[in-house]
Design an enzyme around this catalytic site. Structure first.
Site, PDB file in Angstrom:
ATOM      1  CG  ASP A   4      -1.793   1.195   1.345  1.00 63.15           C
ATOM      2  OD1 ASP A   4      -1.773   2.048   0.432  1.00 63.15           O
ATOM      3  OD2 ASP A   4      -2.525   1.307   2.345  1.00 63.15           O
ATOM      4  CD  GLU A  34      34.532  16.251   0.269  1.00 66.47           C
ATOM      5  OE1 GLU A  34      34.323  17.311   0.908  1.00 66.47           O
ATOM      6  OE2 GLU A  34      35.541  16.084  -0.427  1.00 66.47           O
ATOM      7  CD  GLU A  38      30.873  19.046   6.355  1.00 65.54           C
ATOM      8  OE1 GLU A  38      32.028  19.413   6.073  1.00 65.54           O
ATOM      9  OE2 GLU A  38      29.922  19.852   6.544  1.00 65.54           O
ATOM     10  CD  GLU A  74      34.364  18.729   8.377  1.00 65.41           C
ATOM     11  OE1 GLU A  74      34.503  19.886   8.827  1.00 65.41           O
ATOM     12  OE2 GLU A  74      34.857  18.375   7.280  1.00 65.41           O
ATOM     13  CD  GLU A  90      33.906  15.419   5.069  1.00 62.19           C
ATOM     14  OE1 GLU A  90      33.580  16.575   5.434  1.00 62.19           O
ATOM     15  OE2 GLU A  90      34.706  15.200   4.133  1.00 62.19           O
ATOM     16  CG  HIS A 140      31.642  20.338   0.227  1.00 59.55           C
ATOM     17  ND1 HIS A 140      32.733  20.466   1.060  1.00 59.55           N
ATOM     18  CD2 HIS A 140      30.772  21.308   0.630  1.00 59.55           C
ATOM     19  CE1 HIS A 140      32.549  21.462   1.901  1.00 59.55           C
ATOM     20  NE2 HIS A 140      31.363  21.980   1.665  1.00 59.55           N
ATOM     21  NE  ARG A 194      39.248  24.795   1.337  1.00 61.22           N
ATOM     22  CZ  ARG A 194      39.186  23.475   1.192  1.00 61.22           C
ATOM     23  NH1 ARG A 194      38.033  22.864   1.328  1.00 61.22           N
ATOM     24  NH2 ARG A 194      40.267  22.773   0.921  1.00 61.22           N
ATOM     25  CD  GLU A 253      34.545  20.475  -2.921  1.00 61.78           C
ATOM     26  OE1 GLU A 253      34.439  19.958  -1.798  1.00 61.78           O
ATOM     27  OE2 GLU A 253      35.453  21.289  -3.209  1.00 61.78           O
ATOM     28  NE  ARG A 282      33.346  24.776  -0.915  1.00 58.62           N
ATOM     29  CZ  ARG A 282      34.019  24.070  -0.013  1.00 58.62           C
ATOM     30  NH1 ARG A 282      34.633  22.959  -0.369  1.00 58.62           N
ATOM     31  NH2 ARG A 282      34.089  24.473   1.250  1.00 58.62           N
TER      32      ARG A 282
END
Length: 474
Positions: free
Chosen positions: A55, A134, A136, A216, A224, A273, A343, A362, A364
């Protein structure tokens, strides 16, 4: 780790290994793993083609009650033995199908990811796309929260939190992590090494390859564990195992894990990321002689991500809490630009990988609160749109954004400031997601409606504790 590929191999394994229970799992629309279990003798070779009925009316974002019957079809190669159950339990991820037509269900997130991979191949751009998230998370020792008509609060605690430096612990040994200094003190300051190692080794036992694990930045248990990159669908499957293993190992130690992006005020939040690359004929299409060692194809892919990011974040950052993390000052990637070093840029090109095979970029912005199947699929569709339409991302942002003159900083586009704003952007900009019937209009409409009514409006109409601190005496 087991390696089964066909229905017959699964049935033979169940009999040979005396499996007692088979757990059938699938992803609901917002992004939480669901399951039901059957006695092992119920699984036959025909189960993989005929499916097993259930269901679907109570699954979030799925069928109405008058059309609720659904089928799950197990995927043989997804099988693993659950390391946490008392009875010997074989787990299989399932695809969802309509019992009348037999068609794959459009709102099944795993089906969307399968279609995204097939669409990429159909374009001729690439054979495969790899993803490396990645994710966290926080490990807490105590969590309490409630919300009702006359009160609302939350309380979090961690034995290594800086706020406990003065707590009577009989004895308090003093190793408490200072705010924003959790990256990477050794034990005894880092109290979670053994737990993370058990998480890492359990994942490896289940066939999820791990590259590293560490504490982290934030105080109070932020961690992480990084998985090795995999193709889109496989990585989304692995991320479900990742969350499942981490939560259950933590529970074994009397602790709890959350992937909520911003549980603590005043310290770093948890992002995800996502590293990405595309390959064709065993060649990395993102390697080249352009900026930061990127190819023109990679730059166009970045251009697609940046162009569609205001809409994309409604899927990759899908909670109201996500936008408590996406604020300046916490290494948050709020600037819709790309850079090899900065960053705070939405897209970063890691420079500690020099091999052509390792070249990738990457993204982020995403966080781990989302539905991995949808996040990776939407990222792929944005990148493909950038390549198809040759969307160049412009000049990189290699300057420190916080040192830019105000007028120059104002010219850098920013991420949406709220889930409401991101959903409004998705409503205006989603044509790129519809190509190849990967996402459908029904999926987009259901996503926006669910998120707006069940989360955005639900949050907006409730008094907040901080409002009492600001306004009670007016």
């Amino acid at each position: 780790m087991i390696n089964l590929k066909t229905p017959k191999e699964v049935v033979d394994f169940i009999q040979k290994e005396k499996v007692q229970v088979v757990d059938l799992r699938f992803m609901d629309f917002p992004g939480i793993w669901q399951h039901f279990s059957v006695p092992a003798h119920e699984i036959e070779e025909d189960t993989f083609t005929d499916g097993h009925g259930f269901d679907g009316s109570s699954i979030r974002g799925w069928q109405a009650i008058n059309e609720s019957d659904m089928l799950v079809k197990p995927v043989p190669e997804s099988a693993f033995i659950d390391p946490f159950m008392a009875a010997k339990t074989l787990v299989m991820t399932c695809n969802i199908c309509d019992p009348v037509t037999g068609a794959d269900y459009t709102r099944d997130p795993r089906n969307i990811a399968r279609k995204a991979e097939n669409y990429l191949k159909s374009t001729g751009i690439a054979d495969i796309s790899y993803f490396g998230p990645e994710a966290e998370f926080f490990i807490f020792d105590d969590v309490r929260y409630d919300q009702n008509e006359r009160s609302g609060y939350y309380f979090l605690d961690s034995n290594e939190g800086r706020w406990n430096a003065g707590r009577e612990e009989n004895p308090n040994l003093g190793y408490k992590i200072r705010y924003k200094e959790g990256y990477f003190p050794v034990p005894p300051t880092d109290t979670l090494q053994d737990i993370r190692s058990e998480m890492m080794l359990t994942l490896e036992d289940l066939g999820v390859p791990i590259e590293t694990q560490h504490h982290e930045v934030a105080t109070g248990g932020q961690c992480e564990i990084d998985m090795r990159f995999q193709p889109l669908l496989q990585m989304a499957d692995n991320l479900l195992k990742y969350k499942y293993v981490l939560k259950n190992v933590a529970r074994k130690y009397g602790k709890t894990v959350t992937f909520m992006p911003k549980p603590l005020f005043g310290d770093n939040g948890s992002g995800m990321h996502v590293h990405m690359s595309m390959w064709k004929a065993n060649k990395n299409l993102f390697y080249g002689d352009g900026y930061a060692g990127l190819s023109e194809t990679a730059l166009y892919a970045i251009g697609g991500l940046l162009k569609h990011a205001p809409a994309l974040l409604a899927i990759s950052n899908p909670t109201t809490n996500s936008y408590k993390r996406l604020v300046p000052g916490f290494e948050a990637p709020v600037n819709l630009a790309y850079s090899r070093r900065n960053r705070s840029a939405a897209v970063r090109i890691p420079m500690y990988f020099t091999s052509p095979k390792a070249k990738r970029f990457e993204f982020r912005c995403p966080d781990p609160s989302g539905n991995a199947y949808l996040t990776f699929s939407a990222m792929l569709m944005a990148a493909v749109d950038g390549i198809q339409n040759k969307i160049h991302p412009g000049d990189p942002l290699d300057k420190d954004i916080y040192d830019l003159p105000p007028q120059e900083a104002a010219r850098v586009p920013k991420t949406p400031g709220s889930l409401r704003r991101a959903l409004e952007n998705l409503e205006k900009d989603h044509e790129f997601l519809l190509k190849g019937d990967v996402f459908t209009e029904d999926v987009i409409e259901t996503w926006i409606d669910y998120k707006m009514n069940k989360e955005v409006l639900a949050m907006e109409i409730r008094p907040h504790p901080w409002e009492f601190a600001m306004y009670f005496d007016i």
